[in-house]
Design an enzyme around this catalytic site. Structure first.
Site, PDB file in Angstrom:
ATOM      1  N   ASP A 121       9.887   2.227   1.136  1.00 36.44           N
ATOM      2  CA  ASP A 121       8.759   3.075   1.506  1.00 36.44           C
ATOM      3  C   ASP A 121       8.633   3.042   3.021  1.00 36.44           C
ATOM      4  O   ASP A 121       8.026   2.146   3.599  1.00 36.44           O
ATOM      5  CB  ASP A 121       7.486   2.551   0.835  1.00 36.44           C
TER       6      ASP A 121
ATOM      7  N   LYS B 100       4.197  11.368   6.436  1.00 34.00           N
ATOM      8  CA  LYS B 100       3.439  11.295   7.688  1.00 34.00           C
ATOM      9  C   LYS B 100       4.128  12.022   8.857  1.00 34.00           C
ATOM     10  O   LYS B 100       4.036  13.225   8.970  1.00 34.00           O
ATOM     11  CB  LYS B 100       3.170   9.829   8.033  1.00 34.00           C
TER      12      LYS B 100
ATOM     13  N   PHE C 277       0.870  -1.189   0.000  1.00 30.98           N
ATOM     14  CA  PHE C 277       0.000   0.000   0.000  1.00 30.98           C
ATOM     15  C   PHE C 277       0.891   1.218   0.000  1.00 30.98           C
ATOM     16  O   PHE C 277       1.715   1.389   0.891  1.00 30.98           O
ATOM     17  CB  PHE C 277      -0.923   0.034   1.227  1.00 30.98           C
TER      18      PHE C 277
HETATM   19  C1  LIG Z   1       3.559   2.732   3.484  1.00 36.93           C
HETATM   20  C2  LIG Z   1       2.763   3.893   2.968  1.00 36.93           C
HETATM   21  N1  LIG Z   1       3.193   4.572   1.887  1.00 36.93           N
HETATM   22  C3  LIG Z   1       2.523   5.608   1.391  1.00 36.93           C
HETATM   23  C4  LIG Z   1       1.336   6.022   1.968  1.00 36.93           C
HETATM   24  C5  LIG Z   1       0.587   7.170   1.368  1.00 36.93           C
HETATM   25  O1  LIG Z   1       0.675   8.301   2.165  1.00 36.93           O
HETATM   26  P1  LIG Z   1      -0.352   9.507   1.968  1.00 36.93           P
HETATM   27  O2  LIG Z   1      -1.666   9.033   2.475  1.00 36.93           O
HETATM   28  O3  LIG Z   1       0.246  10.624   2.775  1.00 36.93           O
HETATM   29  O4  LIG Z   1      -0.378   9.804   0.515  1.00 36.93           O
HETATM   30  C6  LIG Z   1       0.851   5.346   3.086  1.00 36.93           C
HETATM   31  C7  LIG Z   1      -0.413   5.770   3.732  1.00 36.93           C
HETATM   32  O5  LIG Z   1      -0.964   5.142   4.587  1.00 36.93           O
HETATM   33  C8  LIG Z   1       1.573   4.258   3.605  1.00 36.93           C
HETATM   34  O6  LIG Z   1       1.152   3.576   4.660  1.00 36.93           O
END
Ligand SMILES: Cc1ncc(COP(=O)(O)O)c(C=O)c1O
Length: 453
Positions: free
Chosen positions: A274, A303, A187
């Site tokens: 990520d 985040k 995700f």
């Molecule tokens: C591992 C990971 N990458 C990327 C994202 C995407 O972040 P955003 O919601 O700030 O676009 C999330 C969101 O939960 C995430 O958990």
């Protein structure tokens, strides 16, 4: 199950009258009053009942979330407060964005100081804030260059663009042929590219056609990755979460991340980590990759990079990778804005100076050990407890007398907010500032609720 909030034309009329007057009064007189009386003024939603506020969201907002029926008004450290003043432990931390705790004074101080000086200039000009922030974040994580963006998904998109361009201009992949390998269960957000590489049918349904250029491999399966890299000559990058968060706190086998690193090096492929959810202390280390002493070629942060104050994300890489970008090839109006730079610097300083990764490790061990004991007592409810640091997944037994959603409702009544992920898993991810006493109280609430099932 939570039912739709009641709504009627009368409620709508009353709501919009109150909203208009509350906004008007707070805008017109707030500065003067605050300046001369030092008083806190009503916020936009003040004066509405909980039911009205839920109805407003329901009537005027898109139904792309299914929130618990609680209306939050304030946050402070490990706690949030609803509109009736009831206090809860926040065990979601806005999906790990509020690692430093709600409204951390140092971060809010940086926000308000910077907000009074300059918020946005765009990258058309240099600013006083971007250079120092860039050096700080690069030195902190050991990279040559940073590209600041806003949301996590933008960081992911940026990384894929970087990897593709690197593949064409450095590795020599034929134009238009580059592939990025993702793990099943990944995700990384909701853009078309993110759902194109997703294996989640709920995220993809009726959103096609999808973007080409991605391949999926089993998460935690380094043999399958080895085989795919052997077969595919045009791979630009492998993009992975060190622990899959949204998939249900899936921790890969020990040594997996190191093997991914070695395979990427062997095949001249970039490793994109990520760490938008797992980074910044959440798993008990600065980065989750630090558990295996691994350095990715491209690191994604988001985040908690702003302590949950505003969207700030970052892509970090070496000169070799980042220098494939040239003026005009990528950008963002808000990326690298002075406000975000000031807030992110303060947010990183808080993580470092308050030892939040170390605290996450300590409290995480305590909570997981307590939950494992609970699992032994109630295996009919808890099938598994897993995670690292303060990223914890409680897996609900499929035959349990209570499902994950109903359990979260009971926890909410008992003063602890958590949210299910994928129907059977409850994620526990409190702010990393929780004290031992607060962790013990959280375990008491979890034990009492699970024992009562
Ligand atoms: C591992 C990971 N990458 C990327 C994202 C995407 O972040 P955003 O919601 O700030 O676009 C999330 C969101 O939960 C995430 O958990």
């Amino acid at each position: 199950m939570w039912r739709r909030a009641p709504s009627s034309p009368a409620l709508r009329a009353a709501s919009s009258r109150r909203w208009a007057s509350s906004v008007a009064s707070s805008h017109a007189s707030s500065r003067a009053l605050e300046q001369f009386m030092g008083k806190r003024l009503p916020t936009v939603g003040a004066g509405f009942s909980k039911e009205e506020l839920i109805a407003l969201e329901h009537d005027y907002g898109a139904h792309n979330y299914h929130p618990l029926p609680v209306v939050l008004s304030k946050g402070s450290g490990a706690y949030v407060f609803d509109t009736d003043g009831k206090r809860y432990f926040d065990c979601l931390s806005a999906y790990s964005a509020v690692n430093q705790g709600h409204c951390h004074p140092k971060i809010i101080g940086a926000l308000t100081r910077q907000a009074q000086q300059m918020t946005l200039a765009s990258r058309a000009f240099h600013t006083e804030q971007l250079g120092p922030f860039s050096r700080f974040v690069c030195e902190y994580f050991g990279y040559d260059r940073v590209l600041p963006m806003n949301t996590g998904v933008e960081a992911g998109e940026t990384a894929i663009k970087l990897a593709r361009r690197w593949a064409y201009t450095v590795k020599g992949v034929p134009d238009g042929e580059a592939k990025v390998i993702f793990a099943k269960g990944n995700f990384w957000g909701r853009t078309l590219n993110a759902i194109s590489s997703s294996s989640d049918p709920v995220a993809r349904k009726h959103f096609g056609p999808f973007c080409p250029g991605s391949e999926l491999v089993g998460y935690g399966d380094s043999a399958a990755l080895r085989e795919m890299l052997r077969r595919e000559p045009n791979v630009a990058a492998v993009m992975l979460e060190p622990i899959q968060g949204e998939a249900g706190i899936v921790v890969p086998p020990e040594g997996y991340l190191r093997e991914v690193r070695e395979l990427c090096t062997e095949h001249n492929v970039l490793f994109i980590a990520d760490e938008v959810q797992t980074g910044l202390g959440r798993t008990g280390k600065r980065l989750a990759l630090d558990h295996e002493n691994v350095q990715a070629d491209i690191l994604l942060l988001g985040k908690a990079l702003s302590g949950g104050v505003m969207p700030v994300s970052a892509v970090l890489a070496s000169h070799e990778v980042m220098d494939v970008l040239t003026p005009g090839s990528h950008g963002s109006t808000f990326g690298g804005n002075p406000l975000g730079c000031a807030v992110a610097t303060a947010a990183l300083e808080v993580l470092r100076d308050e030892g939040l990764a170390e605290n996450a490790h300590r409290q995480g061990v305590f909570l997981r050990e307590g939950l494992k004991r609970l699992q032994q007592e109630r295996p009919d409810v808890l099938a598994d407890v897993r995670g690292k640091g303060l990223l914890i997944g409680m897996v609900i037994n499929e035959a349990s007398p209570i499902d994950a959603w109903s359990l979260c409702l009971k926890l909410m009544e008992a003063g602890l907010l958590a949210k299910p992920t994928h129907d059977t898993i409850v994620r526990l991810a409190p702010p990393l500032v929780i004290t031992s006493e607060q962790a013990a109280q959280q375990l008491d609430i979890l034990s009492a609720v699970i024992e009562s099932v």
